[in-house]
Design an enzyme around this catalytic site. Structure first.
Site, mmCIF file in Angstrom:
data_model
loop_
_atom_site.group_PDB
_atom_site.id
_atom_site.type_symbol
_atom_site.label_atom_id
_atom_site.label_comp_id
_atom_site.label_asym_id
_atom_site.label_seq_id
_atom_site.Cartn_x
_atom_site.Cartn_y
_atom_site.Cartn_z
ATOM 1 N N PHE A 64 23.057 -28.340 -64.806
ATOM 2 C CA PHE A 64 22.776 -27.560 -63.600
ATOM 3 C C PHE A 64 23.968 -27.687 -62.660
ATOM 4 O O PHE A 64 24.381 -28.793 -62.316
ATOM 5 C CB PHE A 64 21.509 -28.034 -62.891
ATOM 6 C CG PHE A 64 21.176 -27.178 -61.696
ATOM 7 C CD1 PHE A 64 20.508 -25.969 -61.845
ATOM 8 C CD2 PHE A 64 21.580 -27.547 -60.413
ATOM 9 C CE1 PHE A 64 20.230 -25.151 -60.751
ATOM 10 C CE2 PHE A 64 21.306 -26.742 -59.308
ATOM 11 C CZ PHE A 64 20.632 -25.545 -59.485
ATOM 12 N N LYS B 200 24.943 -32.767 -51.852
ATOM 13 C CA LYS B 200 23.621 -33.295 -51.475
ATOM 14 C C LYS B 200 23.600 -34.449 -50.447
ATOM 15 O O LYS B 200 23.314 -34.205 -49.292
ATOM 16 C CB LYS B 200 22.836 -33.644 -52.731
ATOM 17 C CG LYS B 200 22.426 -32.370 -53.485
ATOM 18 C CD LYS B 200 21.383 -32.632 -54.547
ATOM 19 C CE LYS B 200 20.740 -31.372 -55.076
ATOM 20 N NZ LYS B 200 21.471 -30.660 -56.120
ATOM 21 N N ASP C 161 30.729 -33.156 -61.926
ATOM 22 C CA ASP C 161 29.831 -32.648 -60.884
ATOM 23 C C ASP C 161 28.961 -33.801 -60.416
ATOM 24 O O ASP C 161 27.988 -34.180 -61.068
ATOM 25 C CB ASP C 161 28.978 -31.495 -61.446
ATOM 26 C CG ASP C 161 28.016 -30.917 -60.397
ATOM 27 O OD1 ASP C 161 27.815 -31.574 -59.349
ATOM 28 O OD2 ASP C 161 27.467 -29.824 -60.634
HETATM 29 C C1 LIG Z 1 21.934 -29.362 -56.497
HETATM 30 C C2 LIG Z 1 23.079 -29.311 -57.430
HETATM 31 C C3 LIG Z 1 24.058 -28.306 -57.357
HETATM 32 C C4 LIG Z 1 23.939 -27.132 -56.416
HETATM 33 O O1 LIG Z 1 23.900 -27.486 -55.086
HETATM 34 P P1 LIG Z 1 23.384 -26.427 -53.979
HETATM 35 O O2 LIG Z 1 23.669 -27.136 -52.696
HETATM 36 O O3 LIG Z 1 21.948 -26.192 -54.234
HETATM 37 O O4 LIG Z 1 24.198 -25.206 -54.143
HETATM 38 C C5 LIG Z 1 25.135 -28.380 -58.201
HETATM 39 N N1 LIG Z 1 25.257 -29.374 -59.094
HETATM 40 C C6 LIG Z 1 24.337 -30.353 -59.205
HETATM 41 C C7 LIG Z 1 24.545 -31.451 -60.195
HETATM 42 C C8 LIG Z 1 23.205 -30.356 -58.391
HETATM 43 O O5 LIG Z 1 22.279 -31.302 -58.525
#
Ligand SMILES: *Cc1c(COP(=O)(O)O)cnc(C)c1O
Length: 390
Positions: free
Chosen positions: A124, A238, A209
């Protein structure tokens, strides 16, 4: 818009690890706004820092210097592999920045044919057109064709498949050191080391990420620090603002020079208000003992959770994750577990594969862990009870 299927509850205020709904009912918040409220709700230092900034200056745009940005960038550079930082507003944007950087890097080096990115099953990376393509999930892509080109998906954890997927067009490898939405699945250190080695051998950029697993969640500031190897590029978000929307893309100088003046940008990214929030978060997280404490409390909790799993083998298949990024893989429907926890006064988050995510604020104390364990035990016995009566 009907984008979300929401739980029918409204929260009015928060205090540390607790949320209070509009009727005054108290909830133990082990969802933390999906790993965002890393310091809980209304942490006094965050409140004070943002309050001060609110009365001074909110926004100027990136036409001018922003001292809070320079300060935060320097602090992030000092404690990571990175030499350079770009500020954005969301995780998706930070990942998007990393993807643009990877393409531009190879283009600048005379290799415009190198644009493809190897990503992983169950990944994701966000909800923009390019980040849903990077995630590769059928349910996120459905209806949004044509898909952004250039992503090759291989099984998470399989170095052999990565090596097999590398071609003369490969620009980057994009991986979550711990898959979050995909079900709290940690990559093993050996796999990540293998990715680093393959990237070095083929001149590929390695992107971690850490939007969800970063910012102290695992007991180190970033999850990859447990492996001893480093990425070239790292989107984070986050937990960075402790609840304020702010994101960043960190990179080595080698990678970052690709995004020369005018090649990328953001109106809101890194504005003074968001920088006040993120700098306040770092004040707390970088204070001596903070991360050690996260690690220590997580270890104690893991023991209790593993005991719980062995007490209820019919309900819990596995406890997995790292530090305070915990997944309970359920044998039964995870939605049932989440609703039992909710009824017991505790918030959690679902993930792919019948997993319940427990993502408490990093400021969680032993008394909160005991409280959570009580609710978890009750939920497990309720699930067994209901199964018997069904
Ligand atoms: C939540 C998340 C995203 C996306 O972040 P948003 O602020 O919702 O755009 C990207 N990568 C990972 C691993 C995430 O958990």
């Amino acid at each position: 818009m009907p984008t979300y299927s929401r739980v029918d509850i409204s929260f009015e205020r928060g205090e540390g690890v607790y949320l209070f709904d509009t009727t005054g009912q108290r909830y133990l918040d082990f969802a933390s706004g999906i790993a965002v409220n890393a310091l809980g709700h209304c942490h006094p230092h965050l409140v004070e820092s943002v309050r001060k900034q609110v009365g001074k200056l909110w926004h100027t745009s990136n036409l001018y210097n922003i001292p809070g940005q320079q300060k935060l960038a320097k602090r992030l550079v000092d404690v990571t592999f990175a030499d350079s930082v770009f500020f954005a507003n969301s995780g998706s944007e930070a990942v998007e920045c990393s993807l643009k950087m990877a393409r531009k890097y190879h283009d600048d080096n005379g290799n415009p044919q190198r644009y493809r990115v190897i990503a992983f099953d169950n990944a994701f990376h966000g909800r923009t057109l390019s980040t849903i393509a990077a995630g590769g999930q059928e349910k996120s892509l459905a209806g949004f064709a044509p898909n952004v080109k250039g992503f090759d998906h291989v099984p998470f954890g399989s170095l052999g498949d990565v090596l097999g997927a590398i071609t003369i067009e490969t620009a980057a490898i994009l991986v979550e050191p711990i898959q979050g939405e995909g079900g709290i699945r940690p990559a093993d250190a050996e796999f990540l080391r293998g990715l680093r080695k393959a990237a070095d051998e083929h001149g590929i950029l390695l992107i971690f990420d850490e939007v969800q697993c970063g910012m102290g969640r695992t007991g180190k500031l970033f999850a990859h620090e447990w492996t001893g190897i480093f990425p070239d590029i790292m989107p984070i978000a986050k937990g960075l603002g402790g609840g304020f929307p702010v994101a960043a893309c960190l990179a080595t100088e080698n990678a970052a020079t690709a995004l020369s003046a005018g090649s990328h940008g953001s109106t809101f990214g890194g504005n003074p208000l968001s920088m006040a929030a993120a700098n306040a978060v770092l004040d707390i997280m970088l204070a001596p003992g903070f991360l050690e404490n996260v690690d220590e409390i997580a270890k104690k909790w893991w023991e209790l959770l593993c005991d719980l799993a062995s007490t209820y083998p019919g309900v819990i298949e596995e406890i997995r994750g790292s530090g305070l990024m915990i997944g309970i893989k359920c044998k039964t429907d995870s939605a049932k577990m989440i609703s039992c926890l909710f009824d017991g006064g505790m918030l959690s988050v679902g993930a792919v594969g019948n997993v319940v995510r427990l993502l408490p604020p990093l400021t969680v104390e032993e008394s909160h862990i005991s409280e959570a364990m009580k609710i978890l035990r009750k939920a497990c016995s309720k699930i067994i009870e209901d199964a018997k009566n069904a």
